[in-house]
Design a protein around this motif. Structure first.
Motif, mmCIF file in Angstrom:
data_model
loop_
_atom_site.group_PDB
_atom_site.id
_atom_site.type_symbol
_atom_site.label_atom_id
_atom_site.label_comp_id
_atom_site.label_asym_id
_atom_site.label_seq_id
_atom_site.Cartn_x
_atom_site.Cartn_y
_atom_site.Cartn_z
ATOM 1 N N SER A 110 0.843 -1.192 0.000
ATOM 2 C CA SER A 110 0.000 0.000 0.000
ATOM 3 C C SER A 110 0.879 1.243 0.000
ATOM 4 O O SER A 110 2.097 1.150 0.166
ATOM 5 C CB SER A 110 -0.920 -0.004 1.231
ATOM 6 O OG SER A 110 -0.135 -0.034 2.416
ATOM 7 N N THR A 160 -6.321 -2.855 9.759
ATOM 8 C CA THR A 160 -7.465 -3.272 8.956
ATOM 9 C C THR A 160 -8.771 -2.728 9.536
ATOM 10 O O THR A 160 -9.662 -2.283 8.795
ATOM 11 C CB THR A 160 -7.542 -4.807 8.896
ATOM 12 O OG1 THR A 160 -6.344 -5.308 8.297
ATOM 13 C CG2 THR A 160 -8.738 -5.270 8.083
ATOM 14 N N ARG A 161 -8.883 -2.721 10.855
ATOM 15 C CA ARG A 161 -10.110 -2.253 11.490
ATOM 16 C C ARG A 161 -10.223 -0.736 11.478
ATOM 17 O O ARG A 161 -11.325 -0.186 11.340
ATOM 18 C CB ARG A 161 -10.161 -2.763 12.933
ATOM 19 C CG ARG A 161 -10.465 -4.247 13.030
ATOM 20 C CD ARG A 161 -10.064 -4.806 14.390
ATOM 21 N NE ARG A 161 -10.574 -6.159 14.599
ATOM 22 C CZ ARG A 161 -10.061 -7.249 14.040
ATOM 23 N NH1 ARG A 161 -9.016 -7.134 13.218
ATOM 24 N NH2 ARG A 161 -10.580 -8.444 14.266
ATOM 25 N N ARG A 162 -9.105 -0.045 11.618
ATOM 26 C CA ARG A 162 -9.134 1.420 11.770
ATOM 27 C C ARG A 162 -8.866 2.149 10.456
ATOM 28 O O ARG A 162 -9.072 3.355 10.362
ATOM 29 C CB ARG A 162 -8.083 1.826 12.807
ATOM 30 C CG ARG A 162 -8.197 3.263 13.304
ATOM 31 C CD ARG A 162 -9.515 3.504 14.026
ATOM 32 N NE ARG A 162 -9.582 4.826 14.613
ATOM 33 C CZ ARG A 162 -9.934 5.933 13.953
ATOM 34 N NH1 ARG A 162 -10.262 5.879 12.681
ATOM 35 N NH2 ARG A 162 -9.987 7.107 14.580
ATOM 36 N N ASN A 163 -8.370 1.399 9.454
ATOM 37 C CA ASN A 163 -7.991 2.008 8.172
ATOM 38 C C ASN A 163 -6.966 3.124 8.368
ATOM 39 O O ASN A 163 -6.988 4.149 7.670
ATOM 40 C CB ASN A 163 -9.220 2.552 7.422
ATOM 41 C CG ASN A 163 -10.151 1.445 6.979
ATOM 42 O OD1 ASN A 163 -9.704 0.393 6.505
ATOM 43 N ND2 ASN A 163 -11.458 1.651 7.141
ATOM 44 N N SER A 164 -6.089 2.914 9.320
ATOM 45 C CA SER A 164 -5.034 3.887 9.600
ATOM 46 C C SER A 164 -3.897 3.171 10.309
ATOM 47 O O SER A 164 -4.116 2.202 11.045
ATOM 48 C CB SER A 164 -5.561 5.015 10.490
ATOM 49 O OG SER A 164 -4.501 5.853 10.935
ATOM 50 N N SER A 165 -2.671 3.632 10.065
ATOM 51 C CA SER A 165 -1.506 3.080 10.766
ATOM 52 C C SER A 165 -0.886 4.095 11.712
ATOM 53 O O SER A 165 0.191 3.872 12.244
ATOM 54 C CB SER A 165 -0.456 2.608 9.746
ATOM 55 O OG SER A 165 -0.022 3.686 8.938
#
Length: 505
Positions: free
Chosen positions: A157, A358-363
């Motif tokens: 990504s 995956t759950r938060r769509n953020s790192s």
């Protein structure tokens, strides 16, 4: 068929079955990959059980002519160090498949390509640790780049293309330097009547090399391995690759592939060039200490969870390298055990981080506030993985880090004392993000996040269990590692420093 060849062949057979599977049947592709990696892991466990802990030298040896004109052979064999790293590789791969069950579906290519690349990479990982022919090792060393490049560039990504190219360029540069040294050592061996790439034969060549020649050849190998590890200042490709790769790819990249660098230092730098290793040890110890502290400081300031894990690995590889070049059996055993333990602690961090992302769509770390209230199992899994990374007593990394520091202190006390500050910094770079991500008020958007699914629990459970069990009972692995470590140290002409006691008056 030799068990090592069989171990390498199984993933390729799985790849063939994937190629024959219907492109539209994604579930069948995943099932073939999972069954294949489980079979490989079972064979790896059987090989470990069959290993003679007390025997010296390589076991499960196989040697076949490959390119006779140049003395190149398809030659395999393992000692305790290689065996432990192969075991780590084959155990982590099915865990990656289970944990990243859906990672292949958002990439540039089909899931068939993803799992084919993964299985081919598994063959390469086994081959690079099992090779006893220097040229064969080089082939596997370079061939690994291909599946990793496409796994990052095709299924990652963000800036995945740039990260994949940067990884490839760094690795190719190091590989070319190593190839030049391989050619040089082959020419010298031929001059003295040994047309061979056999590592055991070439390990005797240092007796006729001039100091200048040995130093130059050593550097070609060492720089390639320092890039792969990575060691400061050749580390800059790693954070970008870890940030862009899928969590499963990052597990194999940092958990297994980077160990090829430190393994290569043991197997090739020390074995082929013992005098040059001694010459460059002060410089390498210095670079290792810098890596420990530099990686820790970068990790403290990291805002992205994937980059944080990558920076912690730079610090950990500093410890591993320092233990290798301390030239003590404790340091060598500690470094090898550290490689295995780091593979599992990093796997736990990346896998749980992948579940969180995956759950938060953020790192971004600050986006995960209050997870302990909402997703307690996921939060506790990340917490245990983090504690292992900072080498908390009772978890696996503590034993290996302790052995490295003890082994280093007996010969390089100043370096060991400075490196100990890395442990203090580790508490900061782990506990601060743990506090931000798991505790405190729940960040808006986290209220309805789901906890780990059954599949995710199945994936992370054996990793956490390994971390805990080896924290209390590392003897099974150390019994495999210690004889090989002592052999390597004795071949270098070293013995462990005897403890000194001042007489009372």
């Amino acid at each position: 068929m030799n068990i090592l060849s069989f171990l390498m062949l199984l993933p390729l057979i799985g790849t063939a079955f994937i190629a024959l599977a219907p492109k539209t049947n994604v579930l069948l592709t995943k099932q073939i990959a999972l069954v294949t990696t489980i079979l490989v892991a079972l064979v790896g466990i059987y090989m470990t059980i069959s290993f003679d802990f007390n025997a010296k030298g390589f076991q499960f040896v196989e040697s076949r002519e490959w390119i006779p004109a140049f003395g190149i052979k398809y030659a395999l064999g393992v000692d305790g160090i290689a065996l432990v790293l192969i075991l780590m590789s084959v155990l982590l791969t099915p865990i990656v498949v289970v944990a990243g069950w859906n990672e292949s579906e958002g990439g540039r290519w089909s899931p068939k390509v993803f799992y084919s690349l993964l299985l081919v990479l598994e063959t390469m990982m086994i081959g690079v640790f099992a090779s006893t022919d220097v040229f064969l090792f080089y082939v596997f060393f370079e061939a690994m780049l291909v599946p990793v490049y496409f796994l990052i560039g095709g299924f990652g990504s963000g800036e995945r293309a740039a990260a994949a190219v940067k990884f490839l360029l760094y690795s190719l540069f190091g590989g070319l330097l190593m190839l030049a040294s391989i050619i040089g050592i082959y020419v010298m061996a031929t001059r003295y009547g040994n047309r061979t790439f056999d590592i055991t034969t070439l390990s005797q060549l240092h007796t006729v090399l001039t100091p200048m020649m040995e130093n130059v050849l050593f550097l070609g190998f060492f720089i390639a391995f320092a890039i792969k590890a990575p060691l400061w200042p050749l580390h800059t490709w790693l954070p970008d690759a870890a940030k862009s790769a899928t969590p499963g790819t990052s597990v194999l990249l940092l958990g297994v592939l980077d160990k090829v660098g430190t393994f290569g230092m043991i197997r090739y730098c020390l074995t082929l060039f013992p005098e040059a290793s001694k010459t460059f040890t002060p410089m390498i110890i210095t670079l290792a200490v810098i890596s420990i502290l530099y990686g820790a400081f970068l990790a403290i300031g990291a805002k992205d969870i994937k980059r944080l894990i990558a920076y912690t690995s730079i610090s950990h590889f500093g410890f591993i390298t320092m233990g290798i070049f301390a030239m003590t059996s404790q340091g060598m055993s500690g470094s090898t055990l550290y490689m295995f333990n780091h593979g599992f602690s990093t796997a736990a961090l990346f896998l749980v981080a992948g579940f969180m992302i995956t759950r938060r769509n953020s790192s971004t770390i600050s986006d995960f506030g209050g997870l302990q209230r909402v997703t307690p199992i996921m939060a506790w899994s990340f917490f245990i993985a983090g504690l292992s990374s900072l080498a908390l007593p009772g978890l696996s990394s503590f034993v290996s880090e302790f052995l490295v520091l003890v082994g280093t202190f007996t010969r390089y006390p100043v370096a060991a004392v400075i490196a100990t500050f890395g442990i203090v910094l580790a508490a900061l770079y782990i506990l601060i993000p743990v506090q931000r991500a798991l505790h405190g008020p729940t960040t808006p958007g986290n209220e309805n996040l789901s906890d780990l699914t059954l599949r995710e629990k199945i994936a992370i459970a054996p990793v956490i269990a390994t971390i805990v069990v080896l924290g209390f009972y590392p003897s099974p692995l150390l019994n495999i590692i210690n004889p090989a470590s002592q052999t390597i140290i004795s071949q270098q002409g070293f013995s462990d420093p005897a403890p000194t006691m001042s007489e009372g008056k």
